[in-house]
Design a protein around this motif. Structure first.
Motif, PDB file in Angstrom:
ATOM      1  N   SER A 362    -101.891 -67.406-102.271  1.00  0.00           N
ATOM      2  CA  SER A 362    -101.641 -66.458-103.345  1.00  0.00           C
ATOM      3  C   SER A 362    -102.665 -65.329-103.319  1.00  0.00           C
ATOM      4  N   ARG A 363    -102.239 -64.153-103.756  1.00  0.00           N
ATOM      5  CA  ARG A 363    -103.129 -63.007-103.793  1.00  0.00           C
ATOM      6  C   ARG A 363    -104.321 -63.289-104.708  1.00  0.00           C
ATOM      7  N   GLN A 364    -104.043 -63.952-105.831  1.00  0.00           N
ATOM      8  CA  GLN A 364    -105.107 -64.262-106.769  1.00  0.00           C
ATOM      9  C   GLN A 364    -106.176 -65.144-106.124  1.00  0.00           C
ATOM     10  N   TYR A 365    -105.718 -66.122-105.339  1.00  0.00           N
ATOM     11  CA  TYR A 365    -106.672 -67.019-104.675  1.00  0.00           C
ATOM     12  C   TYR A 365    -107.486 -66.258-103.639  1.00  0.00           C
ATOM     13  N   MET A 366    -106.822 -65.417-102.851  1.00  0.00           N
ATOM     14  CA  MET A 366    -107.523 -64.668-101.814  1.00  0.00           C
ATOM     15  C   MET A 366    -108.557 -63.731-102.431  1.00  0.00           C
ATOM     16  N   GLU A 367    -108.189 -63.041-103.509  1.00  0.00           N
ATOM     17  CA  GLU A 367    -109.112 -62.124-104.147  1.00  0.00           C
ATOM     18  C   GLU A 367    -110.297 -62.866-104.755  1.00  0.00           C
ATOM     19  N   SER A 368    -110.035 -64.046-105.317  1.00  0.00           N
ATOM     20  CA  SER A 368    -111.133 -64.815-105.906  1.00  0.00           C
ATOM     21  C   SER A 368    -112.120 -65.249-104.836  1.00  0.00           C
TER      22      SER A 368
END
Length: 391
Positions: A362-368
């Motif tokens: 997920s984009r959220q996971y990658m950004e985190s």
């Protein structure tokens, strides 16, 4: 039709040959062999074995980019290797990268004082300089002394500054639009930061520093901002000079990102310098040791999907997933230079490595994960935390 038994094994394990319809010709089939494995397998090991056993040899190494567009047809913003930007080299400052020559010769008929830098003379106004700089104000008070040196009948003060850099500072003081017209040039920003620091011109220093931080950001959001692609390219090209400037003006918050840029350079450039700019030994050490930490960070935190193929992933040619097979990942990695950090680059080439939407993190996971790594960036290079080094 050919004998599928003749297809070379890519890593020497048990394989199953599969046929996939050619998207360009529905009457033709492409034959592949896929890896059958139950445990996590290191991609680095696969690449070595693939080459040893007759697989596709690596092509020319490529450099990673801001959006992680690593394919040959999409040069990276940070590329400095031949084949991408052959006319751009670290710290090569050509005339086109310097402010154009200005018509103002800085010799005002009503000027009250003369500044001498090298062989150049500037007749300016002591009242204006004193208003902008407390250092100039103190210096110019000496013009009332009887033994003050003169030039053409006016008090003259010799300063140890580079004549062109002093010219840039004076033009900035006298002309309102001059800063915005020339802030795109690194040599201009360097001159302004050097002299505004020396002469304690805080407002001008802050303005120039803010502009330089567009190319050498202190936040991940600024690093990702597409509006600053050009500024980051300039900072990358002049990264050795940026590091030396950060030391000279005691602006440590520039160092983490500048070190990151520098860690991507060839090792001989880090050690030997380029274009007249040579790093001090502590900075060389920080970049070399930090590079190893960055590579470890991207394997474990920011880009682990490029280093291991997990049994928990449904991609890479498994029957219950519409993804391409492992070969796409291997061929993709063979085009990259995985010895140089791309820790903070945003990866978008999921289809090129054979991953479908259901398998993509997920984009959220990658950004985190990138955020976690960015918070640790100063520590990677032996500096204190962002909070402590940001002025």
């Amino acid at each position: 039709m050919f004998n599928t038994d003749d297809i070379p094994s890519t890593i020497g394990c048990s394989f199953t040959t599969i046929a996939i319809a050619d998207p360009q010709n529905e009457n033709n089939y492409l034959y592949f062999q896929t890896i059958l494995m139950d445990e996590v397998v290191s991609v680095e090991e696969l690449r070595v074995r693939d080459y040893q056993l007759g697989g596709r040899p690596p092509s020319k190494s490529e450099f990673c980019g801001v959006a992680f567009k690593l394919a040959l047809e999409k040069p990276s913003l940070f590329d400095i290797e031949e084949g991408h930007s052959p006319t751009l080299r670290p710290n090569d400052i050509e005339e086109s990268y310097s402010p154009p020559r200005h018509l103002n010769n800085l010799w005002y008929d009503d000027g009250s004082v003369v500044l001498k830098a090298g062989d150049d003379f500037f007749r300016v106004h002591s009242s204006i300089l004193s208003q902008k700089s407390s250092v100039f104000a103190t210096l110019l008070l000496q013009s009332q002394a009887e033994n003050t040196e003169t030039h053409k009948g006016f008090p003259m003060f010799t300063v140890g500054d580079d004549a062109e850099e002093l010219r840039q500072l004076l033009l900035t003081i006298y002309e309102i639009s001059y800063f915005e017209d020339n802030a795109q040039y690194f040599v201009y920003l360097r001159a302004i930061l050097r002299l505004s620091t020396k002469y304690e011109m805080a407002q001008l220093r802050d303005l120039a520093l803010q502009r330089l931080k567009c190319g050498v950001p202190i936040t991940l959001a600024s690093f990702d901002d597409p509006k600053h692609h050009h500024e980051r390219a300039i900072a990358q090209r002049n990264v050795l000079a940026v590091i030396n400037l950060a030391r000279e003006i005691n602006c440590l918050e520039l160092l983490p990102c500048a070190y990151y840029y520098c860690s991507r350079l060839p090792t001989n450039t880090i050690f030997e310098g380029n274009g007249g700019d040579v790093l001090a030994f502590p900075d060389i050490t920080a970049c070399i040791l930090g590079r190893e930490q960055l590579l470890k960070m991207q394997r474990q935190t920011t880009h682990p999907f490029l280093y291991t193929i997990s049994k928990h992933c449904y991609g890479f040619g498994r029957k219950n997933c519409g993804c391409e097979n492992d070969r796409l990942l291997l061929e993709y990695l063979q085009r990259q230079d995985v010895t140089r950090p791309y820790t903070f680059e945003q990866f978008t080439d999921w289809e090129k490595i054979g991953m479908c939407k259901s398998c993509t993190p997920s984009r959220q996971y990658m950004e985190s994960q990138r955020g976690v790594a960015w918070a640790q960036l100063p520590k990677v290079f032996g500096l204190e935390s962002w909070e402590k080094i940001v002025a």
